[in-house]
Design an enzyme around this catalytic site. Structure first.
Site, PDB file in Angstrom:
ATOM      1  N   GLY A  91      14.569   1.939   0.989  1.00 31.44           N
ATOM      2  CA  GLY A  91      13.528   1.408  -0.064  1.00 31.44           C
ATOM      3  C   GLY A  91      13.944  -0.042  -0.515  1.00 31.44           C
ATOM      4  O   GLY A  91      13.345  -0.581  -0.812  1.00 31.44           O
ATOM      5  N   GLU A 105       0.437  -1.441   0.558  1.00 31.26           N
ATOM      6  CA  GLU A 105      -0.121  -0.097   0.156  1.00 31.26           C
ATOM      7  C   GLU A 105       1.041   1.128   0.089  1.00 31.26           C
ATOM      8  O   GLU A 105       0.467   1.836  -0.773  1.00 31.26           O
ATOM      9  CB  GLU A 105      -1.092  -0.082   1.095  1.00 31.26           C
ATOM     10  CG  GLU A 105      -1.638   1.349   1.002  1.00 31.26           C
ATOM     11  CD  GLU A 105      -2.633   1.670  -0.288  1.00 31.26           C
ATOM     12  OE1 GLU A 105      -3.585   2.272   0.016  1.00 31.26           O
ATOM     13  OE2 GLU A 105      -3.472   0.584  -0.657  1.00 31.26           O
ATOM     14  N   GLY A 114      18.567   7.306  -0.146  1.00 30.00           N
ATOM     15  CA  GLY A 114      19.780   6.489  -1.406  1.00 30.00           C
ATOM     16  C   GLY A 114      20.641   5.893  -0.417  1.00 30.00           C
ATOM     17  O   GLY A 114      21.905   5.419  -1.134  1.00 30.00           O
ATOM     18  N   TYR A 158      12.186   1.837  -9.363  1.00 32.80           N
ATOM     19  CA  TYR A 158      11.080   0.306  -9.265  1.00 32.80           C
ATOM     20  C   TYR A 158      11.986   0.096 -10.484  1.00 32.80           C
ATOM     21  O   TYR A 158      11.680  -1.850 -10.101  1.00 32.80           O
ATOM     22  CB  TYR A 158      10.060   0.164  -8.876  1.00 32.80           C
ATOM     23  CG  TYR A 158       9.522   1.170  -8.087  1.00 32.80           C
ATOM     24  CD1 TYR A 158       9.858   1.047  -6.553  1.00 32.80           C
ATOM     25  CD2 TYR A 158       7.908   1.686  -7.728  1.00 32.80           C
ATOM     26  CE1 TYR A 158       8.794   1.274  -5.714  1.00 32.80           C
ATOM     27  CE2 TYR A 158       7.631   2.406  -7.351  1.00 32.80           C
ATOM     28  CZ  TYR A 158       8.204   2.060  -5.055  1.00 32.80           C
ATOM     29  OH  TYR A 158       7.679   2.901  -4.889  1.00 32.80           O
TER      30      TYR A 158
END
Length: 156
Positions: free
Chosen positions: A96, A82, A92, A130
Protein backbone atom coordinates in the site's frame (compact mmCIF):
# COMPACT_ATOMS: atom_id res chain seq x y z
CA UNK A 1 7.13 -4.21 -7.42
CA UNK A 2 4.75 -1.52 -8.65
CA UNK A 3 3.91 -1.30 -12.34
CA UNK A 4 1.30 0.31 -14.58
CA UNK A 5 -1.59 -1.97 -15.46
CA UNK A 6 -1.79 -3.47 -18.95
CA UNK A 7 -4.88 -4.83 -20.75
CA UNK A 8 -4.13 -8.40 -19.64
CA UNK A 9 -4.55 -7.21 -16.01
CA UNK A 10 -8.24 -6.35 -16.40
CA UNK A 11 -9.55 -9.68 -15.04
CA UNK A 12 -7.41 -9.52 -11.87
CA UNK A 13 -8.24 -5.84 -11.39
CA UNK A 14 -11.93 -6.65 -11.71
CA UNK A 15 -11.56 -9.46 -9.17
CA UNK A 16 -9.76 -7.20 -6.69
CA UNK A 17 -12.40 -4.48 -7.13
CA UNK A 18 -15.00 -7.07 -6.13
CA UNK A 19 -12.85 -8.05 -3.14
CA UNK A 20 -12.64 -4.38 -2.12
CA UNK A 21 -16.42 -4.04 -2.38
CA UNK A 22 -16.81 -7.04 -0.07
CA UNK A 23 -14.35 -5.50 2.41
CA UNK A 24 -16.24 -2.20 2.31
CA UNK A 25 -19.51 -4.04 3.00
CA UNK A 26 -21.11 -3.05 -0.29
CA UNK A 27 -20.68 -5.92 -2.78
CA UNK A 28 -24.00 -5.14 -4.48
CA UNK A 29 -22.72 -1.71 -5.46
CA UNK A 30 -19.77 -3.06 -7.47
CA UNK A 31 -21.55 -3.49 -10.79
CA UNK A 32 -18.76 -2.58 -13.20
CA UNK A 33 -17.94 -5.20 -15.81
CA UNK A 34 -14.56 -6.20 -17.14
CA UNK A 35 -15.52 -4.63 -20.46
CA UNK A 36 -16.30 -1.29 -18.80
CA UNK A 37 -13.02 -1.40 -16.91
CA UNK A 38 -11.08 -2.27 -20.07
CA UNK A 39 -12.67 0.65 -21.95
CA UNK A 40 -12.04 3.12 -19.12
CA UNK A 41 -8.39 2.10 -18.76
CA UNK A 42 -7.36 1.23 -22.31
CA UNK A 43 -10.06 2.47 -24.69
CA UNK A 44 -9.78 5.22 -27.27
CA UNK A 45 -9.95 7.92 -24.58
CA UNK A 46 -8.64 6.43 -21.31
CA UNK A 47 -10.24 8.17 -18.35
CA UNK A 48 -8.56 6.31 -15.50
CA UNK A 49 -5.21 4.74 -14.74
CA UNK A 50 -4.14 1.82 -12.59
CA UNK A 51 -0.98 0.51 -10.99
CA UNK A 52 -0.53 -2.99 -9.66
CA UNK A 53 1.53 -4.17 -6.70
CA UNK A 54 3.11 -7.57 -7.19
CA UNK A 55 4.72 -9.89 -4.66
CA UNK A 56 8.14 -11.50 -5.06
CA UNK A 57 6.63 -14.21 -7.28
CA UNK A 58 5.09 -11.63 -9.61
CA UNK A 59 1.54 -12.25 -8.41
CA UNK A 60 -0.76 -9.21 -8.17
CA UNK A 61 -1.52 -8.43 -4.53
CA UNK A 62 -2.95 -4.93 -4.77
CA UNK A 63 -3.84 -2.00 -6.97
CA UNK A 64 -4.36 1.74 -7.12
CA UNK A 65 -6.95 3.07 -9.57
CA UNK A 66 -6.82 6.83 -10.12
CA UNK A 67 -7.66 9.73 -12.40
CA UNK A 68 -6.71 13.36 -12.79
CA UNK A 69 -8.63 16.12 -11.10
CA UNK A 70 -8.04 19.87 -11.35
CA UNK A 71 -7.75 22.60 -8.76
CA UNK A 72 -9.16 25.90 -9.99
CA UNK A 73 -7.49 27.62 -7.03
CA UNK A 74 -4.03 26.22 -7.68
CA UNK A 75 -4.37 26.07 -11.45
CA UNK A 76 -2.90 22.59 -11.80
CA UNK A 77 -3.95 18.97 -11.93
CA UNK A 78 -3.87 16.53 -9.07
CA UNK A 79 -4.50 12.84 -8.68
CA UNK A 80 -7.69 11.51 -7.19
CA UNK A 81 -7.19 7.99 -5.89
CA UNK A 82 -10.48 6.20 -6.48
CA UNK A 83 -9.42 2.87 -4.99
CA UNK A 84 -6.43 1.53 -3.10
CA UNK A 85 -6.58 -2.14 -2.21
CA UNK A 86 -4.13 -4.72 -0.94
CA UNK A 87 -5.26 -8.31 -0.52
CA UNK A 88 -5.51 -9.34 3.15
CA UNK A 89 -2.71 -11.91 2.99
CA UNK A 90 -0.32 -9.25 1.63
CA UNK A 91 -1.18 -6.45 4.05
CA UNK A 92 1.70 -5.20 6.15
CA UNK A 93 4.17 -6.01 3.38
CA UNK A 94 4.62 -2.41 2.21
CA UNK A 95 2.50 -2.73 -0.93
CA UNK A 96 0.00 0.00 0.00
CA UNK A 97 2.78 2.41 0.87
CA UNK A 98 4.59 1.55 -2.36
CA UNK A 99 1.45 2.27 -4.40
CA UNK A 100 0.93 5.63 -2.69
CA UNK A 101 4.63 6.43 -3.09
CA UNK A 102 4.36 5.81 -6.84
CA UNK A 103 1.38 8.17 -7.10
CA UNK A 104 3.12 10.82 -4.99
CA UNK A 105 6.15 10.52 -7.27
CA UNK A 106 3.92 10.99 -10.34
CA UNK A 107 2.50 14.13 -8.72
CA UNK A 108 5.91 15.62 -8.02
CA UNK A 109 7.33 14.69 -11.43
CA UNK A 110 4.36 16.21 -13.28
CA UNK A 111 3.88 19.30 -11.13
CA UNK A 112 0.58 18.12 -9.66
CA UNK A 113 -0.06 19.64 -6.24
CA UNK A 114 -2.58 17.25 -4.68
CA UNK A 115 -3.06 13.56 -4.07
CA UNK A 116 -6.53 13.05 -2.63
CA UNK A 117 -8.85 10.19 -1.74
CA UNK A 118 -11.79 9.31 0.47
CA UNK A 119 -11.89 6.75 3.26
CA UNK A 120 -14.88 5.29 5.05
CA UNK A 121 -15.24 6.69 8.57
CA UNK A 122 -15.34 3.19 10.12
CA UNK A 123 -12.13 2.04 8.41
CA UNK A 124 -9.78 2.70 11.35
CA UNK A 125 -6.86 0.57 10.03
CA UNK A 126 -6.76 2.54 6.76
CA UNK A 127 -7.14 5.88 8.54
CA UNK A 128 -4.23 5.05 10.84
CA UNK A 129 -2.14 3.95 7.85
CA UNK A 130 -2.85 7.15 5.90
CA UNK A 131 -2.19 9.41 8.88
CA UNK A 132 1.11 7.61 9.57
CA UNK A 133 2.15 8.64 6.04
CA UNK A 134 1.33 12.29 6.79
CA UNK A 135 -2.11 12.47 5.17
CA UNK A 136 -4.69 14.58 6.99
CA UNK A 137 -8.48 14.55 6.82
CA UNK A 138 -10.12 17.56 5.23
CA UNK A 139 -12.42 18.84 7.94
CA UNK A 140 -15.20 21.14 6.86
CA UNK A 141 -16.01 19.25 3.67
CA UNK A 142 -18.78 16.71 3.15
CA UNK A 143 -18.92 14.47 0.11
CA UNK A 144 -22.20 14.59 -1.82
CA UNK A 145 -23.25 12.13 -4.48
CA UNK A 146 -26.11 11.75 -6.94
CA UNK A 147 -26.76 8.23 -8.24
CA UNK A 148 -29.52 6.03 -9.55
CA UNK A 149 -33.03 7.54 -9.31
CA UNK A 150 -31.95 10.92 -7.92
CA UNK A 151 -29.41 11.37 -10.74
CA UNK A 152 -31.92 10.36 -13.40
CA UNK A 153 -34.59 12.62 -11.94
CA UNK A 154 -32.32 15.65 -11.89
CA UNK A 155 -31.03 14.89 -15.39
CA UNK A 156 -34.48 14.46 -16.89
Amino acid sequence: MIRPAVPADVPVLHTMIRELAEYERAPEEARATEEQLREALFGEHPAVHAHLAEDEAGEPVGFALWFLNFSTWRGVHGIYLEDLYVRPAARGGGHGKALLTRLARLCTERGYERLEWSVLNWNAPSIAFYEALGARPQDGWTVYRLTDKALKTLGA
